[in-house]
Scaffold this motif. Structure first.
Motif, PDB file in Angstrom:
ATOM      1  N   LYS A  68      -5.572  -5.013   4.645  1.00  0.00           N
ATOM      2  CA  LYS A  68      -5.479  -3.841   5.517  1.00  0.00           C
ATOM      3  C   LYS A  68      -4.117  -3.172   5.356  1.00  0.00           C
ATOM      4  O   LYS A  68      -4.027  -1.948   5.297  1.00  0.00           O
ATOM      5  N   LEU A  69      -3.068  -3.988   5.273  1.00  0.00           N
ATOM      6  CA  LEU A  69      -1.725  -3.438   5.079  1.00  0.00           C
ATOM      7  C   LEU A  69      -1.641  -2.685   3.763  1.00  0.00           C
ATOM      8  O   LEU A  69      -1.115  -1.565   3.707  1.00  0.00           O
ATOM      9  N   ASN A  70      -2.175  -3.269   2.695  1.00  0.00           N
ATOM     10  CA  ASN A  70      -2.145  -2.592   1.391  1.00  0.00           C
ATOM     11  C   ASN A  70      -2.957  -1.302   1.424  1.00  0.00           C
ATOM     12  O   ASN A  70      -2.550  -0.290   0.842  1.00  0.00           O
ATOM     13  N   HIS A  71      -4.112  -1.324   2.088  1.00  0.00           N
ATOM     14  CA  HIS A  71      -4.926  -0.111   2.207  1.00  0.00           C
ATOM     15  C   HIS A  71      -4.152   0.965   2.964  1.00  0.00           C
ATOM     16  O   HIS A  71      -4.154   2.142   2.570  1.00  0.00           O
ATOM     17  N   ALA A  72      -3.469   0.567   4.040  1.00  0.00           N
ATOM     18  CA  ALA A  72      -2.678   1.522   4.825  1.00  0.00           C
ATOM     19  C   ALA A  72      -1.530   2.088   3.986  1.00  0.00           C
ATOM     20  O   ALA A  72      -1.246   3.291   4.042  1.00  0.00           O
ATOM     21  N   LYS A  73      -0.872   1.231   3.195  1.00  0.00           N
ATOM     22  CA  LYS A  73       0.236   1.699   2.347  1.00  0.00           C
ATOM     23  C   LYS A  73      -0.240   2.728   1.331  1.00  0.00           C
ATOM     24  O   LYS A  73       0.383   3.764   1.142  1.00  0.00           O
ATOM     25  N   VAL A  74      -1.359   2.425   0.676  1.00  0.00           N
ATOM     26  CA  VAL A  74      -1.883   3.350  -0.329  1.00  0.00           C
ATOM     27  C   VAL A  74      -2.240   4.684   0.324  1.00  0.00           C
ATOM     28  O   VAL A  74      -1.917   5.755  -0.202  1.00  0.00           O
ATOM     29  N   SER A  75      -2.880   4.616   1.478  1.00  0.00           N
ATOM     30  CA  SER A  75      -3.241   5.849   2.185  1.00  0.00           C
ATOM     31  C   SER A  75      -2.005   6.624   2.612  1.00  0.00           C
ATOM     32  O   SER A  75      -1.970   7.852   2.521  1.00  0.00           O
ATOM     33  N   LEU A  76      -0.979   5.899   3.080  1.00  0.00           N
ATOM     34  CA  LEU A  76       0.247   6.564   3.507  1.00  0.00           C
ATOM     35  C   LEU A  76       0.966   7.203   2.326  1.00  0.00           C
ATOM     36  O   LEU A  76       1.465   8.324   2.434  1.00  0.00           O
ATOM     37  N   ILE A  77       0.996   6.532   1.203  1.00  0.00           N
ATOM     38  CA  ILE A  77       1.631   7.102  -0.001  1.00  0.00           C
ATOM     39  C   ILE A  77       0.939   8.398  -0.396  1.00  0.00           C
ATOM     40  O   ILE A  77       1.592   9.397  -0.713  1.00  0.00           O
ATOM     41  N   GLU A  78      -0.392   8.404  -0.366  1.00  0.00           N
ATOM     42  CA  GLU A  78      -1.140   9.614  -0.721  1.00  0.00           C
ATOM     43  C   GLU A  78      -0.845  10.749   0.254  1.00  0.00           C
ATOM     44  O   GLU A  78      -0.646  11.898  -0.144  1.00  0.00           O
ATOM     45  N   ALA A  79      -0.807  10.415   1.553  1.00  0.00           N
ATOM     46  CA  ALA A  79      -0.541  11.447   2.558  1.00  0.00           C
ATOM     47  C   ALA A  79       0.882  11.982   2.435  1.00  0.00           C
ATOM     48  O   ALA A  79       1.108  13.191   2.549  1.00  0.00           O
ATOM     49  N   LEU A  80       1.839  11.092   2.199  1.00  0.00           N
ATOM     50  CA  LEU A  80       3.237  11.533   2.090  1.00  0.00           C
ATOM     51  C   LEU A  80       3.478  12.358   0.835  1.00  0.00           C
ATOM     52  O   LEU A  80       4.283  13.290   0.848  1.00  0.00           O
ATOM     53  N   SER A  81       2.791  12.023  -0.244  1.00  0.00           N
ATOM     54  CA  SER A  81       3.008  12.775  -1.481  1.00  0.00           C
ATOM     55  C   SER A  81       2.564  14.226  -1.334  1.00  0.00           C
ATOM     56  O   SER A  81       3.151  15.120  -1.953  1.00  0.00           O
ATOM     57  N   SER A  82       1.567  14.478  -0.489  1.00  0.00           N
ATOM     58  CA  SER A  82       1.151  15.863  -0.278  1.00  0.00           C
ATOM     59  C   SER A  82       2.207  16.655   0.498  1.00  0.00           C
ATOM     60  O   SER A  82       2.224  17.874   0.453  1.00  0.00           O
ATOM     61  N   HIS A  83       3.088  15.949   1.212  1.00  0.00           N
ATOM     62  CA  HIS A  83       4.195  16.591   1.931  1.00  0.00           C
ATOM     63  C   HIS A  83       5.513  16.464   1.174  1.00  0.00           C
ATOM     64  O   HIS A  83       6.566  16.802   1.715  1.00  0.00           O
ATOM     65  N   ASN A  84       5.443  15.928  -0.036  1.00  0.00           N
ATOM     66  CA  ASN A  84       6.627  15.750  -0.890  1.00  0.00           C
ATOM     67  C   ASN A  84       7.685  14.876  -0.214  1.00  0.00           C
ATOM     68  O   ASN A  84       8.871  15.172  -0.256  1.00  0.00           O
ATOM     69  N   ILE A  85       7.213  13.782   0.423  1.00  0.00           N
ATOM     70  CA  ILE A  85       8.100  12.818   1.067  1.00  0.00           C
ATOM     71  C   ILE A  85       7.916  11.488   0.361  1.00  0.00           C
ATOM     72  O   ILE A  85       6.787  11.047   0.141  1.00  0.00           O
ATOM     73  N   HIS A  86       9.011  10.851   0.009  1.00  0.00           N
ATOM     74  CA  HIS A  86       8.954   9.572  -0.693  1.00  0.00           C
ATOM     75  C   HIS A  86       9.753   8.534   0.088  1.00  0.00           C
ATOM     76  O   HIS A  86      10.889   8.789   0.477  1.00  0.00           O
ATOM     77  N   LEU A  87       9.141   7.366   0.321  1.00  0.00           N
ATOM     78  CA  LEU A  87       9.785   6.286   1.059  1.00  0.00           C
ATOM     79  C   LEU A  87       9.804   5.021   0.225  1.00  0.00           C
ATOM     80  O   LEU A  87       8.939   4.825  -0.629  1.00  0.00           O
ATOM     81  N   SER A  88      10.759   4.160   0.540  1.00  0.00           N
ATOM     82  CA  SER A  88      10.777   2.846  -0.111  1.00  0.00           C
ATOM     83  C   SER A  88       9.700   1.975   0.525  1.00  0.00           C
ATOM     84  O   SER A  88       9.141   2.315   1.577  1.00  0.00           O
ATOM     85  N   ASP A  89       9.428   0.843  -0.104  1.00  0.00           N
ATOM     86  CA  ASP A  89       8.409  -0.067   0.406  1.00  0.00           C
ATOM     87  C   ASP A  89       8.789  -0.591   1.790  1.00  0.00           C
ATOM     88  O   ASP A  89       7.940  -0.680   2.682  1.00  0.00           O
ATOM     89  N   ASP A  90      10.054  -0.920   1.977  1.00  0.00           N
ATOM     90  CA  ASP A  90      10.518  -1.405   3.284  1.00  0.00           C
ATOM     91  C   ASP A  90      10.388  -0.337   4.361  1.00  0.00           C
ATOM     92  O   ASP A  90      10.001  -0.633   5.500  1.00  0.00           O
ATOM     93  N   GLU A  91      10.717   0.903   4.017  1.00  0.00           N
ATOM     94  CA  GLU A  91      10.595   1.987   4.985  1.00  0.00           C
ATOM     95  C   GLU A  91       9.141   2.206   5.380  1.00  0.00           C
ATOM     96  O   GLU A  91       8.834   2.412   6.555  1.00  0.00           O
ATOM     97  N   MET A  92       8.241   2.130   4.397  1.00  0.00           N
ATOM     98  CA  MET A  92       6.814   2.269   4.700  1.00  0.00           C
ATOM     99  C   MET A  92       6.338   1.153   5.612  1.00  0.00           C
ATOM    100  O   MET A  92       5.612   1.389   6.572  1.00  0.00           O
ATOM    101  N   ASN A  93       6.762  -0.087   5.306  1.00  0.00           N
ATOM    102  CA  ASN A  93       6.381  -1.218   6.155  1.00  0.00           C
ATOM    103  C   ASN A  93       6.849  -1.000   7.586  1.00  0.00           C
ATOM    104  O   ASN A  93       6.110  -1.291   8.533  1.00  0.00           O
ATOM    105  N   THR A  94       8.056  -0.512   7.745  1.00  0.00           N
ATOM    106  CA  THR A  94       8.607  -0.285   9.073  1.00  0.00           C
ATOM    107  C   THR A  94       7.773   0.729   9.852  1.00  0.00           C
ATOM    108  O   THR A  94       7.415   0.498  11.010  1.00  0.00           O
TER     109      THR A  94
END
Length: 109
Positions: A68-94
């Motif tokens: 579930k965490l990995n699914h959420a991360k992948v979804s969050l990465i896709e959503a953030l990329s459409s807003h041109n925002i990039h986070l580290s793995d630790d920041e995403m986890n937080t």
């Protein structure tokens, strides 16, 4: 007389260009600071939406725990990329963990 006018005009234009550069720099710094705040707000909203969506599809996808965490991360990465925002793995986890905690607190009410 023409030389004096020419010198005054050149000096005035030089001062104007310098002042314009200073104002543009100050405005850019202000917008970056303000844009940073908005970026954090966007990430918080997207993390909350991703966590809620992951919870809704977890049963259908038969995913639990780290999946579930990995699914959420992948979804969050896709959503953030459409807003041109990039986070580290630790920041995403937080952000994801904070969204999960908020969701759990709201569901317990």
């Amino acid at each position: 007389m023409d030389q004096i006018t020419n010198i005054i005009t050149t000096t005035a234009m030089s001062i104007f260009v310098i002042l314009t550069g200073v104002v543009v720099k100050a405005l850019k710094d202000y917008l970056l600071i303000r844009g940073g705040k908005k970026a954090v707000q966007v990430v918080e909203i997207l993390a909350k939406n991703v966590v809620n969506a992951t919870e809704q599809v977890a049963g259908a996808l038969d995913i639990h725990g780290k999946d579930k965490l990995n699914h959420a991360k992948v979804s969050l990465i896709e959503a953030l990329s459409s807003h041109n925002i990039h986070l580290s793995d630790d920041e995403m986890n937080t952000f994801i963990e904070a969204a999960v905690k908020r969701a759990n607190d709201e569901w317990k009410k």
